[in-house]
Motif scaffolding. Structure first.
Motif, PDB file in Angstrom:
ATOM      1  N   GLY A  34       0.784  -1.228   0.000  1.00 51.57           N
ATOM      2  CA  GLY A  34       0.000   0.000   0.000  1.00 51.57           C
ATOM      3  C   GLY A  34       0.813   1.274   0.000  1.00 51.57           C
ATOM      4  O   GLY A  34       0.243   2.368   0.098  1.00 51.57           O
ATOM      5  N   LYS A  35       2.130   1.143  -0.102  1.00 49.58           N
ATOM      6  CA  LYS A  35       2.985   2.334  -0.088  1.00 49.58           C
ATOM      7  C   LYS A  35       3.818   2.413  -1.359  1.00 49.58           C
ATOM      8  O   LYS A  35       3.994   1.433  -2.071  1.00 49.58           O
ATOM      9  N   GLN A  36       4.350   3.599  -1.609  1.00 44.25           N
ATOM     10  CA  GLN A  36       5.217   3.789  -2.766  1.00 44.25           C
ATOM     11  C   GLN A  36       6.615   3.257  -2.482  1.00 44.25           C
ATOM     12  O   GLN A  36       7.045   3.183  -1.325  1.00 44.25           O
ATOM     13  N   ARG A  37       7.296   2.919  -3.555  1.00 41.66           N
ATOM     14  CA  ARG A  37       8.683   2.490  -3.418  1.00 41.66           C
ATOM     15  C   ARG A  37       9.509   3.675  -2.940  1.00 41.66           C
ATOM     16  O   ARG A  37       9.356   4.797  -3.437  1.00 41.66           O
ATOM     17  N   GLU A  38      10.409   3.417  -1.985  1.00 43.58           N
ATOM     18  CA  GLU A  38      11.219   4.490  -1.427  1.00 43.58           C
ATOM     19  C   GLU A  38      12.686   4.087  -1.374  1.00 43.58           C
ATOM     20  O   GLU A  38      13.020   2.902  -1.246  1.00 43.58           O
ATOM     21  N   LEU A  39      13.540   5.087  -1.448  1.00 42.11           N
ATOM     22  CA  LEU A  39      14.968   4.851  -1.325  1.00 42.11           C
ATOM     23  C   LEU A  39      15.295   4.463   0.114  1.00 42.11           C
ATOM     24  O   LEU A  39      14.852   5.119   1.065  1.00 42.11           O
ATOM     25  N   VAL A  40      16.109   3.428   0.252  1.00 37.16           N
ATOM     26  CA  VAL A  40      16.628   3.032   1.557  1.00 37.16           C
ATOM     27  C   VAL A  40      18.061   3.537   1.716  1.00 37.16           C
ATOM     28  O   VAL A  40      18.394   4.218   2.680  1.00 37.16           O
ATOM     29  N   ALA A  41      18.914   3.195   0.757  1.00 38.73           N
ATOM     30  CA  ALA A  41      20.314   3.601   0.811  1.00 38.73           C
ATOM     31  C   ALA A  41      20.909   3.511  -0.582  1.00 38.73           C
ATOM     32  O   ALA A  41      20.469   2.699  -1.409  1.00 38.73           O
ATOM     33  N   ARG A  42      21.918   4.337  -0.807  1.00 42.66           N
ATOM     34  CA  ARG A  42      22.543   4.399  -2.126  1.00 42.66           C
ATOM     35  C   ARG A  42      24.019   4.701  -1.938  1.00 42.66           C
ATOM     36  O   ARG A  42      24.397   5.441  -1.020  1.00 42.66           O
TER      37      ARG A  42
END
Length: 116
Positions: free
Chosen positions: A42-50
């Motif tokens: 139910g949520k958008q894809r989000e950046l965790v780490a790069r």
């Protein structure tokens, strides 16, 4: 053909640790950056780490101090060490690789579930 192979997901209790790995193969292009994203139901894809080719890192505020991203350039592999896991970290985690001039490629995703 670029091929990303992820591993390391699973079920862990709150406070536990997991280590994700993603190995990239099939391309001779220069890798600009590698990273991890996640998507909870139910949520958008989000950046965790790069992590960039220059070893610069950036993290989502929610994981700072708990997660560490690293890479092995010789193996074209990126890792995500996840400590002090919380139930809200539960999501499908996707590996992302950005190739110079050719954009982003994505792994198939690996499930991380944090639950007692």
């Amino acid at each position: 053909q670029v091929h990303l192979v992820e591993s390391g997901g699973g079920l862990v209790q709150p406070g536990g640790s997991l280590r994700l790995s993603c190995a990239a193969s099939g391309s001779i292009l220069r890798i600009v950056a590698m990273g991890w994203y996640r998507q909870a139901p139910g949520k958008q894809r989000e950046l965790v780490a790069r992590i960039s080719s220059g070893w610069r890192t950036n993290y989502a505020d929610s994981v700072k101090g708990r997660f560490t991203i690293s890479r092995d350039n010789a193996k074209n592999t990126v890792y995500l060490q996840m400590n002090s896991l919380k139930p809200e970290d539960t999501a499908v985690y996707y590996c992302n690789v950005n190739y110079d001039g050719f954009g982003d490629y994505w792994g198939q995703g690996t499930q991380v579930t944090v639950s007692s």
